[in-house]
Design a protein around this motif. Structure first.
Motif, PDB file in Angstrom:
ATOM      1  N   GLU A  16       0.825  -1.202   0.000  1.00  0.00           N
ATOM      2  CA  GLU A  16       0.000   0.000   0.000  1.00  0.00           C
ATOM      3  C   GLU A  16       0.863   1.257   0.000  1.00  0.00           C
ATOM      4  O   GLU A  16       1.985   1.274   0.519  1.00  0.00           O
ATOM      5  N   HIS A  17       0.303   2.300  -0.642  1.00  0.00           N
ATOM      6  CA  HIS A  17       0.847   3.662  -0.564  1.00  0.00           C
ATOM      7  C   HIS A  17       2.317   3.731  -0.987  1.00  0.00           C
ATOM      8  O   HIS A  17       3.156   4.322  -0.304  1.00  0.00           O
ATOM      9  N   VAL A  18       2.615   3.116  -2.134  1.00  0.00           N
ATOM     10  CA  VAL A  18       3.984   3.153  -2.650  1.00  0.00           C
ATOM     11  C   VAL A  18       4.208   4.470  -3.377  1.00  0.00           C
ATOM     12  O   VAL A  18       3.428   4.850  -4.257  1.00  0.00           O
ATOM     13  N   THR A  19       5.257   5.154  -3.000  1.00  0.00           N
ATOM     14  CA  THR A  19       5.664   6.370  -3.699  1.00  0.00           C
ATOM     15  C   THR A  19       7.132   6.211  -4.078  1.00  0.00           C
ATOM     16  O   THR A  19       7.971   5.932  -3.227  1.00  0.00           O
ATOM     17  N   LEU A  20       7.419   6.372  -5.359  1.00  0.00           N
ATOM     18  CA  LEU A  20       8.772   6.127  -5.853  1.00  0.00           C
ATOM     19  C   LEU A  20       9.027   7.020  -7.051  1.00  0.00           C
ATOM     20  O   LEU A  20       8.154   7.187  -7.907  1.00  0.00           O
ATOM     21  N   ARG A  21      10.223   7.575  -7.095  1.00  0.00           N
ATOM     22  CA  ARG A  21      10.627   8.338  -8.271  1.00  0.00           C
ATOM     23  C   ARG A  21      12.027   7.888  -8.670  1.00  0.00           C
ATOM     24  O   ARG A  21      12.946   7.872  -7.852  1.00  0.00           O
ATOM     25  N   VAL A  22      12.138   7.498  -9.941  1.00  0.00           N
ATOM     26  CA  VAL A  22      13.426   7.065 -10.486  1.00  0.00           C
ATOM     27  C   VAL A  22      13.776   8.015 -11.621  1.00  0.00           C
ATOM     28  O   VAL A  22      13.011   8.150 -12.587  1.00  0.00           O
ATOM     29  N   GLU A  23      14.912   8.687 -11.491  1.00  0.00           N
ATOM     30  CA  GLU A  23      15.330   9.641 -12.508  1.00  0.00           C
ATOM     31  C   GLU A  23      15.801   8.900 -13.760  1.00  0.00           C
ATOM     32  O   GLU A  23      16.225   7.744 -13.692  1.00  0.00           O
ATOM     33  N   PRO A  24      15.733   9.555 -14.922  1.00  0.00           N
ATOM     34  CA  PRO A  24      16.221   8.913 -16.148  1.00  0.00           C
ATOM     35  C   PRO A  24      17.676   8.485 -16.015  1.00  0.00           C
ATOM     36  O   PRO A  24      18.525   9.264 -15.583  1.00  0.00           O
ATOM     37  N   GLY A  25      17.945   7.240 -16.334  1.00  0.00           N
ATOM     38  CA  GLY A  25      19.298   6.721 -16.282  1.00  0.00           C
ATOM     39  C   GLY A  25      19.738   6.237 -14.913  1.00  0.00           C
ATOM     40  O   GLY A  25      20.863   5.749 -14.761  1.00  0.00           O
ATOM     41  N   GLN A  26      18.874   6.359 -13.903  1.00  0.00           N
ATOM     42  CA  GLN A  26      19.245   5.944 -12.554  1.00  0.00           C
ATOM     43  C   GLN A  26      19.078   4.435 -12.398  1.00  0.00           C
ATOM     44  O   GLN A  26      18.185   3.817 -12.998  1.00  0.00           O
ATOM     45  N   HIS A  27      19.961   3.826 -11.566  1.00  0.00           N
ATOM     46  CA  HIS A  27      19.898   2.395 -11.278  1.00  0.00           C
ATOM     47  C   HIS A  27      19.539   2.211  -9.809  1.00  0.00           C
ATOM     48  O   HIS A  27      20.254   2.704  -8.935  1.00  0.00           O
ATOM     49  N   ILE A  28      18.444   1.481  -9.535  1.00  0.00           N
ATOM     50  CA  ILE A  28      18.029   1.288  -8.152  1.00  0.00           C
ATOM     51  C   ILE A  28      17.762  -0.183  -7.883  1.00  0.00           C
ATOM     52  O   ILE A  28      17.516  -0.967  -8.811  1.00  0.00           O
TER      53      ILE A  28
END
Length: 581
Positions: A374-386
């Motif tokens: 629940e309530h997942v908030t995620l931001r991945v920038e272009p080209g980022q590896h996570i």
């Protein structure tokens, strides 16, 4: 993007007819030739009947010598051969047109099926989908190969024959023009019942084919549960239902033929009676004497006027079968649309990094009774590896699938600022790549399995991908190398080897967003490190998300997040080094 209607939807009659007309355009020149050839043969028939009547009239009335009759006989033979050739051309081109249309329809249905997310709520069962693409499409052949041509003959030729005969003899012309239209009228009345019966027969065929296919796939499970006898009885029952419905269709088809033969016999008998009574001078409806040549011409043409209608009646059930099959196809696989998928959207080009953003996303079980995460908030920038860390069952795999539209999600998921719902399926699949924990491995060679990532890949590209994924490490000792055949679901190789084969597909793609779910599972530490370094090198300039249990894998990436039931928590670098998840 063209969306399909739910499988349960059944389109109205005029919509089905519109779809059949659209499919006709795929027949091309072959379909038009199959229509034109029989009509031309019908026009030649009038000439043939006149030459034959003239020859017999000269031989009987004028006692003409054989030398006088030979030109007419040779012309007659030429016409017969020409009509036979036109008939063969019509049959051949009709089959060619039908095969083209079936191929186009199967390719369209298959593409439409592949364009749907694998877990779409309106996806048909595999057995029904296979029955629709194979059996129901095959049921359309007679409609395009024979019925369209027969219906054109039934509409055009009786009018042509009547228009030719009416000026010659108005009584026979009126008999033809009055009796001939009664046949299509009564055929239409019979056809209403035929359509209902054919719809039921097509549905029973789909049910039987789909049930047999699904039960065959689950045969081992049924055997283990002791349900083989019950399922056998079920298939026998479905077969019996199909037999009964097929017999009902045949009964109505025979009724349609009987109606035709009744009215055709009345028409021919009426003309024969008129000619005979006129010859014995019992009827005086003509202003000029009825010659033997004209009388024989009318008798020869009498059955031919009804023959196009007889041909159309013989093929009339093909029309009902085609409509029933198309209804069944669209009920199982969705509406066939003549719209074109727009590939020219504003999505980034393949290989360009994609920004990913998830805002307040909640994922639930398929029955929607329980929240997986629940309530997942995620931001991945272009080209980022996570990296995504978390124990088994924490929802990592479900989240990864939702990020590329393979699972329903509550909340907002955006790729490069565009909601996921606004991406067309071809663009989304072309610009993203996902490797699940259980990748699909088919019964084929290792090279063919890797080439699923890009079917047009060259042999050199496949070998390079095999090197980067570590496949060459275990194929070097195989006699056939990459051409070694493996079984369904990777039978013949280990789980780790199957994972590497599937991973090789990544190196054949040029995706801007790469999502990997445990890509180094079942690998030893040395090979794991080698593979993850190949992945990160390849993913430079691309966005990469990796779900993993391995701290050695996580420390090769830019950032790490731990999956919890209430969302994502960033895992500090020190925590990653210790393998905290």
């Amino acid at each position: 993007m063209t969306r399909s209607s739910p499988p349960s939807a059944r389109r109205p009659e005029n919509s089905v007819s519109h779809t059949l007309k659209l499919l006709q355009t795929q027949g091309g020149a072959a379909l038009w030739l199959s229509i034109a050839a029989p009509i031309l043969a019908g026009v030649l028939l009038v000439w043939q009947a006149w030459i034959l009547a003239s020859t017999l009239g000269q031989a009987i009335e004028n006692v003409a010598p054989i030398s006088t009759l030979l030109p007419g006989i040779f012309i007659l033979l030429g016409i017969v051969l020409a009509r036979a050739g036109l008939s063969a051309i019509a049959d051949h081109t009709g089959i060619i047109a039908a095969e083209r249309i079936k191929l186009h329809l199967r390719q369209t249905l298959f593409s439409q099926l592949l364009a749907k997310p694998p877990r779409a709520a309106n996806s048909a069962a595999s057995g029904l989908a296979a029955a629709s693409i194979v059996d129901q499409v095959e049921a359309l052949e007679s409609y395009f190969a024979r019925y369209i041509s027969a219906s054109a003959q039934g509409i055009v030729l009786p009018l042509v024959f009547g228009a030719i005969i009416l000026p010659i003899d108005w009584v026979a012309g009126v008999l033809f023009l009055v009796s001939a239209p009664l046949i299509p009228i009564f055929m239409a009345l019979v056809g209403w019942g035929a359509q209902v019966a054919t719809d039921r027969q097509a549905k029973a065929l789909s049910h039987l084919s789909g049930r047999f296919s699904d039960r065959l796939r689950g045969l081992l499970t049924l055997k283990l549960l002791g349900r083989e006898e019950a399922e056998t009885e079920g298939i026998v029952s479905a077969s019996e239902a199909l037999r009964q419905r097929t017999l009902k269709v045949l009964r109505i088809a025979f009724l349609s033929s009987a109606v035709l033969e009744f009215f055709a016999a009345l028409g021919v008998a009426g003309v024969a009676l008129y000619v005979g009574l006129t010859f014995i001078d019992y009827l005086h409806l003509r202003t000029s004497p009825l010659t033997l040549q004209l009388g024989m011409f009318l008798l020869l043409m009498a059955p031919e006027v009804y023959n196009p209608l007889r041909v159309m009646a013989a093929q009339y059930h093909d029309r009902a079968s085609a409509k029933a099959a198309l209804n069944e196809i669209e009920a199982n696989l969705g509406t066939l649309s003549d719209e074109r998928v727009d590939h020219t959207d504003n999505a980034p080009l393949p290989g360009k990094p994609i920004a990913l953003e998830a805002n307040n996303v909640t994922l639930r079980t398929p029955d929607h009774m329980r929240a997986v995460i629940e309530h997942v908030t995620l931001r991945v920038e272009p080209g980022q590896h996570i990296a995504l860390l978390g124990p088994s069952g924490s929802g990592k795999s479900t989240l990864l699938e939702a990020l590329v539209g393979l699972r329903d999600a509550e909340g907002d998921i955006l790729l490069d600022g565009r909601p996921l719902s606004e991406w067309s399926e071809p663009s989304l699949r072309g610009r993203t790549f996902i490797l699940t924990q259980k990748p699909r491995i088919i019964h084929a060679s290792l090279a063919d399995n890797m080439a699923l990532g890009r079917p047009a890949a060259s042999r050199a590209d496949i070998e390079k991908a095999a090197e980067l994924s570590g496949v060459l490490g275990f194929t070097a000792g195989l006699p056939l190398g990459l051409d070694t055949i493996i079984g369904e679901d990777g039978a013949g190789i280990s789980g780790g080897q199957a994972q590497r084969v599937a991973l090789a597909r990544l190196f054949l793609r040029d995706a801007g967003l790469i999502i990997l779910d445990e890509p180094t599972a079942h690998l030893d530490a040395a090979l794991e490190q080698e593979i993850i370094q190949s992945i990160t090198r390849y993913a430079r300039g691309r966005t990469l998300i990796v779900a993993t249990h391995s701290p050695a894998v996580a420390k090769n990436l830019d950032r790490a997040w731990r999956v919890t039931p209430t969302g994502l928590v960033e895992a500090p670098l020190s925590a990653r080094a210790k393998g905290v998840a």
